[in-house]
Design a protein around this motif. Structure first.
Motif, PDB file in Angstrom:
ATOM      1  N   UNK A   1     -12.269  15.399  -2.694  1.00 21.99           N
ATOM      2  CA  UNK A   1     -11.629  16.527  -2.013  1.00 21.99           C
ATOM      3  C   UNK A   1     -12.698  17.426  -1.403  1.00 21.99           C
ATOM      4  N   UNK A   2     -13.830  17.596  -2.078  1.00 24.77           N
ATOM      5  CA  UNK A   2     -14.924  18.406  -1.531  1.00 24.77           C
ATOM      6  C   UNK A   2     -15.443  17.833  -0.231  1.00 24.77           C
TER       7      UNK A   2
ATOM      8  N   UNK B   1     -15.117  25.270  -5.949  1.00 25.67           N
ATOM      9  CA  UNK B   1     -14.017  25.616  -6.851  1.00 25.67           C
ATOM     10  C   UNK B   1     -12.699  25.719  -6.079  1.00 25.67           C
ATOM     11  N   UNK B   2     -11.651  25.127  -6.634  1.00 28.02           N
ATOM     12  CA  UNK B   2     -10.295  25.238  -6.075  1.00 28.02           C
ATOM     13  C   UNK B   2      -9.296  25.385  -7.217  1.00 28.02           C
ATOM     14  N   UNK B   3      -8.114  25.859  -6.853  1.00 33.85           N
ATOM     15  CA  UNK B   3      -6.981  25.862  -7.768  1.00 33.85           C
ATOM     16  C   UNK B   3      -6.076  24.711  -7.354  1.00 33.85           C
ATOM     17  N   UNK B   4      -5.829  23.789  -8.274  1.00 30.75           N
ATOM     18  CA  UNK B   4      -4.941  22.663  -8.014  1.00 30.75           C
ATOM     19  C   UNK B   4      -3.511  23.115  -8.299  1.00 30.75           C
ATOM     20  N   UNK B   5      -2.626  22.900  -7.350  1.00 31.38           N
ATOM     21  CA  UNK B   5      -1.239  23.299  -7.568  1.00 31.38           C
ATOM     22  C   UNK B   5      -0.673  22.541  -8.760  1.00 31.38           C
ATOM     23  N   UNK B   6       0.112  23.244  -9.534  1.00 30.37           N
ATOM     24  CA  UNK B   6       0.536  22.776 -10.853  1.00 30.37           C
ATOM     25  C   UNK B   6       1.181  21.396 -10.843  1.00 30.37           C
ATOM     26  N   UNK B   7       1.968  21.097  -9.827  1.00 30.28           N
ATOM     27  CA  UNK B   7       2.649  19.792  -9.815  1.00 30.28           C
ATOM     28  C   UNK B   7       1.655  18.633  -9.695  1.00 30.28           C
ATOM     29  N   UNK B   8       0.419  18.915  -9.327  1.00 30.53           N
ATOM     30  CA  UNK B   8      -0.615  17.889  -9.187  1.00 30.53           C
ATOM     31  C   UNK B   8      -1.607  17.884 -10.337  1.00 30.53           C
ATOM     32  N   UNK B   9      -1.729  18.982 -11.034  1.00 27.42           N
ATOM     33  CA  UNK B   9      -2.810  19.141 -12.001  1.00 27.42           C
ATOM     34  C   UNK B   9      -2.840  18.021 -13.046  1.00 27.42           C
ATOM     35  N   UNK B  10      -1.719  17.707 -13.640  1.00 25.16           N
ATOM     36  CA  UNK B  10      -1.682  16.694 -14.695  1.00 25.16           C
ATOM     37  C   UNK B  10      -1.763  15.264 -14.161  1.00 25.16           C
TER      38      UNK B  10
ATOM     39  N   UNK C   1     -22.010  17.801  -4.056  1.00 23.61           N
ATOM     40  CA  UNK C   1     -21.103  16.995  -4.862  1.00 23.61           C
ATOM     41  C   UNK C   1     -21.684  16.521  -6.171  1.00 23.61           C
ATOM     42  N   UNK C   2     -22.781  17.119  -6.591  1.00 20.48           N
ATOM     43  CA  UNK C   2     -23.438  16.698  -7.822  1.00 20.48           C
ATOM     44  C   UNK C   2     -22.933  17.363  -9.084  1.00 20.48           C
ATOM     45  N   UNK C   3     -21.865  18.119  -8.989  1.00 16.78           N
ATOM     46  CA  UNK C   3     -21.296  18.824 -10.142  1.00 16.78           C
ATOM     47  C   UNK C   3     -22.354  19.693 -10.821  1.00 16.78           C
ATOM     48  N   UNK C   4     -23.048  20.508  -9.972  1.00 13.72           N
ATOM     49  CA  UNK C   4     -24.074  21.364 -10.543  1.00 13.72           C
ATOM     50  C   UNK C   4     -24.087  22.774  -9.981  1.00 13.72           C
ATOM     51  N   UNK C   5     -23.077  23.143  -9.155  1.00 12.30           N
ATOM     52  CA  UNK C   5     -23.147  24.490  -8.583  1.00 12.30           C
ATOM     53  C   UNK C   5     -21.822  25.264  -8.608  1.00 12.30           C
TER      54      UNK C   5
ATOM     55  N   UNK D   1     -15.417  18.640  -5.931  1.00 13.02           N
ATOM     56  CA  UNK D   1     -16.315  17.484  -5.891  1.00 13.02           C
ATOM     57  C   UNK D   1     -15.974  16.464  -6.968  1.00 13.02           C
ATOM     58  N   UNK D   2     -15.169  16.852  -7.927  1.00 12.63           N
ATOM     59  CA  UNK D   2     -14.812  15.976  -9.038  1.00 12.63           C
ATOM     60  C   UNK D   2     -13.411  15.390  -8.919  1.00 12.63           C
TER      61      UNK D   2
END
Length: 105
Positions: A23-24, A49-58, A41-45, A85-86
């Motif tokens: 997504x990043x 950051x995003x908020x995932x809408x609840x219907x997608x989070x799980x 995209x190295x998961x180090x910074x 990035x994750x």
């Protein structure tokens, strides 16, 4: 081709995404405001950051311990916070909606 919906300052933007990317990378390649991605995209910074809408989070793979550690240090973390990035893009996330935090956009 999966579509990813980004909400930036309340304005929606839908972007076609190639399976196998994140997504990043979709956001940065399409100049989505607020997704800086300083580490590429190295998961180090945590600048993606995003908020995932609840219907997608799980429906997404759970956050790794490394991702959770980075999120812990952000001011505006919510239970549905993720680092874009994750989040891998595949056909299962077609229609995924994420919001860019107002402090980033």
């Amino acid at each position: 081709m999966p579509k990813i919906n980004f909400l930036v300052s309340g304005a929606p933007e839908t972007i076609d995404a190639d399976p196998g990317c994140t997504v990043m990378s979709v956001a940065t390649l399409n100049n989505v405001s607020g997704i800086v991605a300083e580490c590429g995209g190295g998961c180090s910074c945590a600048t993606c950051h995003v908020y995932v809408h609840q219907e997608w989070f799980d429906k997404l793979e759970p956050a790794s311990p490394e991702e959770l550690d980075l999120l812990e240090f952000l001011e505006n973390v919510k239970p549905n916070s993720r680092l874009s990035c994750q989040i891998a893009v595949d056909n299962d996330v077609d229609g995924l909606t994420v919001t860019v935090p107002p402090t980033q956009s």
